[in-house]
Enzyme design. Structure first.
Site, PDB file in Angstrom:
ATOM      1  N   ASP A  16       0.850  -1.193   0.000  1.00 51.59           N
ATOM      2  CA  ASP A  16       0.000   0.000   0.000  1.00 51.59           C
ATOM      3  C   ASP A  16       0.880   1.236   0.000  1.00 51.59           C
ATOM      4  OD1 ASP A  16      -2.432   1.349  -0.073  1.00 51.59           O
ATOM      5  OD2 ASP A  16      -2.588   1.504   2.098  1.00 51.59           O
ATOM      6  N   GLY A  17       0.318   2.318  -0.502  1.00 48.70           N
ATOM      7  CA  GLY A  17       0.997   3.595  -0.509  1.00 48.70           C
ATOM      8  C   GLY A  17      -0.018   4.712  -0.560  1.00 48.70           C
ATOM      9  N   GLU A  54       2.034   3.783  -4.387  1.00 47.24           N
ATOM     10  CA  GLU A  54       1.507   2.429  -4.616  1.00 47.24           C
ATOM     11  C   GLU A  54       2.489   1.612  -5.454  1.00 47.24           C
ATOM     12  OE1 GLU A  54      -1.136   1.089  -3.272  1.00 47.24           O
ATOM     13  OE2 GLU A  54      -2.594   2.668  -2.871  1.00 47.24           O
ATOM     14  N   ASP A  76      -4.328  -2.493  -3.205  1.00 49.10           N
ATOM     15  CA  ASP A  76      -5.633  -1.844  -3.304  1.00 49.10           C
ATOM     16  C   ASP A  76      -5.627  -0.796  -4.409  1.00 49.10           C
ATOM     17  OD1 ASP A  76      -4.274   0.281  -2.130  1.00 49.10           O
ATOM     18  OD2 ASP A  76      -5.423   0.257  -0.276  1.00 49.10           O
ATOM     19  N   HIS A 130      -9.342   0.018   2.719  1.00 50.21           N
ATOM     20  CA  HIS A 130     -10.114   0.596   3.822  1.00 50.21           C
ATOM     21  C   HIS A 130     -11.447  -0.130   4.028  1.00 50.21           C
ATOM     22  CE1 HIS A 130      -7.096   3.725   3.707  1.00 50.21           C
ATOM     23  NE2 HIS A 130      -7.328   3.829   2.425  1.00 50.21           N
ATOM     24  N   ASP A 140      -1.439  -0.336   5.183  1.00 48.62           N
ATOM     25  CA  ASP A 140      -1.868   1.067   5.200  1.00 48.62           C
ATOM     26  C   ASP A 140      -1.276   1.769   6.425  1.00 48.62           C
ATOM     27  OD1 ASP A 140      -3.680   3.318   4.280  1.00 48.62           O
ATOM     28  OD2 ASP A 140      -4.461   2.974   6.296  1.00 48.62           O
TER      29      ASP A 140
END
Length: 156
Positions: A16-17, A54, A76, A130, A140
């Site tokens: 994640d980023g 990301e 994501d 999320h 995250d």
């Protein structure tokens, strides 16, 4: 003797980023799982975008592997997944040009990601961000911590 893809170790990579604001300072996080062990890595950039973070997370996950593996990479970011599974072939065929003829955005990171994925057998999986997914929430949090650490004022 060369190892067949079926003999390669299996690795799960969660990535994640993000940025706050976008563009602005950003952070990325990775969780690697292999053979019952876990490794977390993260980093930050003072001036970037969500997409770049990301992509950096995904590239960093693959670059952290020391031998060819079968990797299930969870992201994501539909941008990362679609770029690697749908758009990359056309971009490379058109010499890193989009369908409209413009240079591909983030070309440096797409090339880095392509190079990082090359030795591995990667399955790209999109997960909804999320949404209460434990591993996605964990990476995250890693990305957010890296961002906050990079942007906090040092103590005086």
């Amino acid at each position: 003797m060369k190892e067949s893809p079926q003999e390669r170790p299996m690795v799960e990579a969660w990535t994640d980023g993000g940025c706050r604001p976008n563009p602005g300072p950003g952070g990325w996080g990775v969780l690697l799982r292999f053979g019952g062990k876990e490794r977390e890595i993260s980093g930050a950039d003072p001036d970037t975008t969500n997409n770049r973070m990301e992509m950096t997370a995904a590239a960093s996950a693959l670059e952290a592997l020391t031998r060819p593996c079968r990797v299930t990479l969870y992201t994501d970011s539909a941008y990362v997944k679609d770029g690697m599974t749908r758009w990359l072939t056309g971009w490379t065929r058109r010499n890193w040009r989009s369908a409209s003829g413009d240079p591909v955005k983030n070309m440096d990171l797409w090339k880095r990601l392509l190079d990082a994925a090359q030795p591995h057998d990667v399955t790209w999986v999109w997960v909804k961000g999320h949404s209460g997914h434990p591993e996605n929430d964990r990476v995250d949090a890693l990305a957010t911590s890296a961002l906050e650490a990079a942007t906090s004022e040092p103590p005086s």
